[in-house]
Design a protein around this motif. Sequence first.
Motif, PDB file in Angstrom:
ATOM      1  N   ALA A   1       2.975  40.851 -12.355  1.00 40.32           N
ATOM      2  CA  ALA A   1       4.214  40.585 -12.056  1.00 40.32           C
ATOM      3  C   ALA A   1       5.418  41.626 -11.611  1.00 40.32           C
ATOM      4  O   ALA A   1       4.732  42.871 -12.244  1.00 40.32           O
ATOM      5  CB  ALA A   1       4.369  39.314 -13.519  1.00 40.32           C
ATOM      6  N   ILE A   2       5.587  40.654 -11.005  1.00 38.30           N
ATOM      7  CA  ILE A   2       7.206  42.101 -10.260  1.00 38.30           C
ATOM      8  C   ILE A   2       8.765  41.635 -11.272  1.00 38.30           C
ATOM      9  O   ILE A   2       9.520  42.209 -10.824  1.00 38.30           O
ATOM     10  CB  ILE A   2       7.337  41.509  -8.601  1.00 38.30           C
ATOM     11  CG1 ILE A   2       7.982  43.263  -7.678  1.00 38.30           C
ATOM     12  CG2 ILE A   2       8.604  40.257  -8.999  1.00 38.30           C
ATOM     13  CD1 ILE A   2       7.260  43.430  -8.150  1.00 38.30           C
TER      14      ILE A   2
ATOM     15  N   ASP B   1      -1.171  27.221  -0.789  1.00 41.41           N
ATOM     16  CA  ASP B   1       0.099  27.427  -1.249  1.00 41.41           C
ATOM     17  C   ASP B   1      -0.324  28.620  -1.768  1.00 41.41           C
ATOM     18  O   ASP B   1      -0.694  29.520  -1.144  1.00 41.41           O
ATOM     19  CB  ASP B   1      -0.187  27.054  -2.516  1.00 41.41           C
ATOM     20  CG  ASP B   1      -1.410  26.810  -3.303  1.00 41.41           C
ATOM     21  OD1 ASP B   1      -1.438  28.473  -3.802  1.00 41.41           O
ATOM     22  OD2 ASP B   1      -2.843  26.088  -3.612  1.00 41.41           O
ATOM     23  N   THR B   2       0.858  29.646  -2.357  1.00 42.29           N
ATOM     24  CA  THR B   2       1.255  30.686  -2.718  1.00 42.29           C
ATOM     25  C   THR B   2       1.434  31.034  -4.006  1.00 42.29           C
ATOM     26  O   THR B   2       1.466  31.561  -4.449  1.00 42.29           O
ATOM     27  CB  THR B   2       1.834  31.512  -2.170  1.00 42.29           C
ATOM     28  OG1 THR B   2       1.678  32.836  -2.505  1.00 42.29           O
ATOM     29  CG2 THR B   2       3.003  30.939  -2.419  1.00 42.29           C
ATOM     30  N   LYS B   3       0.621  30.319  -4.356  1.00 40.86           N
ATOM     31  CA  LYS B   3       0.152  30.102  -6.495  1.00 40.86           C
ATOM     32  C   LYS B   3      -0.341  30.917  -6.857  1.00 40.86           C
ATOM     33  O   LYS B   3      -1.889  30.859  -7.951  1.00 40.86           O
ATOM     34  CB  LYS B   3      -0.002  28.394  -7.283  1.00 40.86           C
ATOM     35  CG  LYS B   3      -0.081  28.519  -8.480  1.00 40.86           C
ATOM     36  CD  LYS B   3       0.330  26.951  -8.751  1.00 40.86           C
ATOM     37  CE  LYS B   3       0.729  26.725 -10.321  1.00 40.86           C
ATOM     38  NZ  LYS B   3       0.477  24.946 -10.740  1.00 40.86           N
ATOM     39  N   GLU B   4      -0.792  32.288  -6.523  1.00 39.02           N
ATOM     40  CA  GLU B   4      -1.226  33.479  -7.379  1.00 39.02           C
ATOM     41  C   GLU B   4      -0.459  34.300  -7.992  1.00 39.02           C
ATOM     42  O   GLU B   4       0.520  33.875  -8.748  1.00 39.02           O
ATOM     43  CB  GLU B   4      -0.816  34.599  -5.726  1.00 39.02           C
ATOM     44  CG  GLU B   4      -2.061  35.567  -5.927  1.00 39.02           C
ATOM     45  CD  GLU B   4      -1.248  36.786  -6.342  1.00 39.02           C
ATOM     46  OE1 GLU B   4      -1.687  37.631  -7.582  1.00 39.02           O
ATOM     47  OE2 GLU B   4       0.409  36.318  -6.371  1.00 39.02           O
ATOM     48  N   PHE B   5      -2.090  34.347  -9.543  1.00 37.07           N
ATOM     49  CA  PHE B   5      -1.097  35.051 -10.678  1.00 37.07           C
ATOM     50  C   PHE B   5       0.012  36.220 -10.661  1.00 37.07           C
ATOM     51  O   PHE B   5       0.935  35.839 -11.285  1.00 37.07           O
ATOM     52  CB  PHE B   5      -2.343  35.871 -11.396  1.00 37.07           C
ATOM     53  CG  PHE B   5      -1.693  36.054 -12.803  1.00 37.07           C
ATOM     54  CD1 PHE B   5      -2.008  34.602 -13.793  1.00 37.07           C
ATOM     55  CD2 PHE B   5      -2.499  37.583 -13.556  1.00 37.07           C
ATOM     56  CE1 PHE B   5      -2.104  35.401 -14.933  1.00 37.07           C
ATOM     57  CE2 PHE B   5      -1.739  37.546 -14.369  1.00 37.07           C
ATOM     58  CZ  PHE B   5      -2.249  36.276 -15.483  1.00 37.07           C
ATOM     59  N   ASN B   6      -0.415  37.061  -9.824  1.00 34.50           N
ATOM     60  CA  ASN B   6       1.016  37.870  -9.734  1.00 34.50           C
ATOM     61  C   ASN B   6       2.685  37.085  -9.845  1.00 34.50           C
ATOM     62  O   ASN B   6       3.711  37.411 -10.221  1.00 34.50           O
ATOM     63  CB  ASN B   6       1.103  39.081  -9.038  1.00 34.50           C
ATOM     64  CG  ASN B   6      -0.156  39.915  -9.304  1.00 34.50           C
ATOM     65  OD1 ASN B   6      -0.523  39.629  -9.844  1.00 34.50           O
ATOM     66  ND2 ASN B   6      -0.780  40.636  -8.376  1.00 34.50           N
ATOM     67  N   LEU B   7       3.073  36.298  -8.354  1.00 32.39           N
ATOM     68  CA  LEU B   7       3.522  35.637  -7.887  1.00 32.39           C
ATOM     69  C   LEU B   7       4.165  34.706  -9.049  1.00 32.39           C
ATOM     70  O   LEU B   7       5.374  34.597  -9.196  1.00 32.39           O
ATOM     71  CB  LEU B   7       3.657  35.112  -6.702  1.00 32.39           C
ATOM     72  CG  LEU B   7       4.646  34.511  -5.497  1.00 32.39           C
ATOM     73  CD1 LEU B   7       4.613  34.528  -4.500  1.00 32.39           C
ATOM     74  CD2 LEU B   7       5.225  32.987  -5.921  1.00 32.39           C
TER      75      LEU B   7
ATOM     76  N   GLN C   1       3.586  33.823 -12.202  1.00 33.42           N
ATOM     77  CA  GLN C   1       3.915  33.682 -13.427  1.00 33.42           C
ATOM     78  C   GLN C   1       5.184  33.901 -13.588  1.00 33.42           C
ATOM     79  O   GLN C   1       5.823  33.778 -14.697  1.00 33.42           O
ATOM     80  CB  GLN C   1       3.369  35.727 -14.038  1.00 33.42           C
ATOM     81  CG  GLN C   1       1.951  35.648 -14.861  1.00 33.42           C
ATOM     82  CD  GLN C   1       2.071  36.940 -14.987  1.00 33.42           C
ATOM     83  OE1 GLN C   1       1.236  36.931 -16.092  1.00 33.42           O
ATOM     84  NE2 GLN C   1       0.862  37.732 -14.381  1.00 33.42           N
ATOM     85  N   ASP C   2       6.268  34.812 -13.090  1.00 31.48           N
ATOM     86  CA  ASP C   2       7.935  34.686 -12.861  1.00 31.48           C
ATOM     87  C   ASP C   2       8.071  34.411 -11.467  1.00 31.48           C
ATOM     88  O   ASP C   2       8.356  35.434 -11.149  1.00 31.48           O
ATOM     89  CB  ASP C   2       7.867  36.546 -12.781  1.00 31.48           C
ATOM     90  CG  ASP C   2       9.264  36.788 -13.991  1.00 31.48           C
ATOM     91  OD1 ASP C   2      10.041  35.602 -13.701  1.00 31.48           O
ATOM     92  OD2 ASP C   2       9.373  37.614 -14.770  1.00 31.48           O
ATOM     93  N   ILE C   3       8.326  33.383 -10.813  1.00 32.22           N
ATOM     94  CA  ILE C   3       9.003  33.067  -9.783  1.00 32.22           C
ATOM     95  C   ILE C   3      10.424  33.677 -10.228  1.00 32.22           C
ATOM     96  O   ILE C   3      10.703  34.047  -8.906  1.00 32.22           O
ATOM     97  CB  ILE C   3       8.651  31.103 -10.307  1.00 32.22           C
ATOM     98  CG1 ILE C   3       9.631  30.874  -8.427  1.00 32.22           C
ATOM     99  CG2 ILE C   3       9.673  30.976 -10.909  1.00 32.22           C
ATOM    100  CD1 ILE C   3       9.297  29.640  -8.608  1.00 32.22           C
ATOM    101  N   HIS C   4      11.367  33.782 -10.964  1.00 28.64           N
ATOM    102  CA  HIS C   4      12.414  34.391 -10.891  1.00 28.64           C
ATOM    103  C   HIS C   4      12.370  35.901 -10.493  1.00 28.64           C
ATOM    104  O   HIS C   4      13.107  36.219  -9.392  1.00 28.64           O
ATOM    105  CB  HIS C   4      13.549  34.445 -12.083  1.00 28.64           C
ATOM    106  CG  HIS C   4      13.605  32.788 -12.555  1.00 28.64           C
ATOM    107  ND1 HIS C   4      14.340  32.211 -11.865  1.00 28.64           N
ATOM    108  CD2 HIS C   4      13.760  32.607 -13.605  1.00 28.64           C
ATOM    109  CE1 HIS C   4      14.594  30.516 -12.500  1.00 28.64           C
ATOM    110  NE2 HIS C   4      14.057  31.308 -13.823  1.00 28.64           N
ATOM    111  N   ALA C   5      11.482  36.591 -11.180  1.00 27.95           N
ATOM    112  CA  ALA C   5      11.783  37.922 -10.596  1.00 27.95           C
ATOM    113  C   ALA C   5      10.668  38.032  -8.704  1.00 27.95           C
ATOM    114  O   ALA C   5      11.034  38.553  -7.919  1.00 27.95           O
ATOM    115  CB  ALA C   5      10.052  38.715 -11.522  1.00 27.95           C
TER     116      ALA C   5
END
Length: 293
Positions: free
Chosen positions: A126-127, A158-164, A166-170
């Motif tokens: 997560a970024i 879709d791009t519902k990938e774990f890293n991305l 988890q934190d859509i705002h980041a």
Amino acid sequence: MERLAYPDRKIRMVLDTDTYNEIDDQFAVIYALKSPERMQVEAFYAAPFFNELSTGPRDGMEKSYNELEKISGLLPEMGEMPIYRGSAEYLPGADTAVESDAARNLVERAMASPDDDPLYVVAIGAITNVASAILMEPRIVEKIVVVWLGGHALQWADTKEFNLFQDIHASRVVLDSGVPLVLVPCFGVASHLQTTLSEIREYVKDSGPAGNYLYETFRDCSTDHFAYSRVIWDIANIAYLNNGDWTPSALVHSPRLSEDFRWSVDTSRHLIRYVHAVDRNAIFRDLFTKLKG
């Protein structure tokens, strides 16, 4: 644009990783440390994660921090390299940073970087930490290059990938900030980096304490390895820095991220570098060779 060009030289980098979440982060950490001819690792940041292996983002970050400490005890190359705790929560909003040692260190390290020697921020979780640093000090976008394993290929449904995810705002902060970004997608690109227990046994086991650790980690990730392979996603980012020919890429407009986790194209937006393929054999050959060395 200069910082989006492939860095055909040795670079300075920090590695932001949710190390306890999967078995691939450990491979990436060790691969980076075994590539001193191409990268100088200056620090490690523990990233948050929340799934069945943690009770929440804080617990995931703490477990990742402890896993980095464990690897440090196995690798002389890691030596005295600093490890920083990252965010204990995800961004509560698009304009709100989360305080952490990792984010603060990234700001300080980035701002101290010469203009002609940007700091590469390699992110394989997560970024959140990176986005927080950008929100704390927006000027760091002029001092860094972010290499992030996040989302799926642009053509994916879709791009519902774990890293991305988890934190859509980041994720949006980084995509929207204008920071020089190398985006390495998961499904459709890094998903080709599959290997098997027999291959790991043959080429990784008995390659010192780190090799045995990686072998045992891979062995224990499944109770049935018959006709079973596993993706070691996170080594894609390290491979990109090792050899651009192994990770073909192109400049594209930074995609927009919708509320339902889909990509959309907006040609008015800034450019990023997008990795669209990986040479699976060359990358694993390089990893295995360095572990044996």
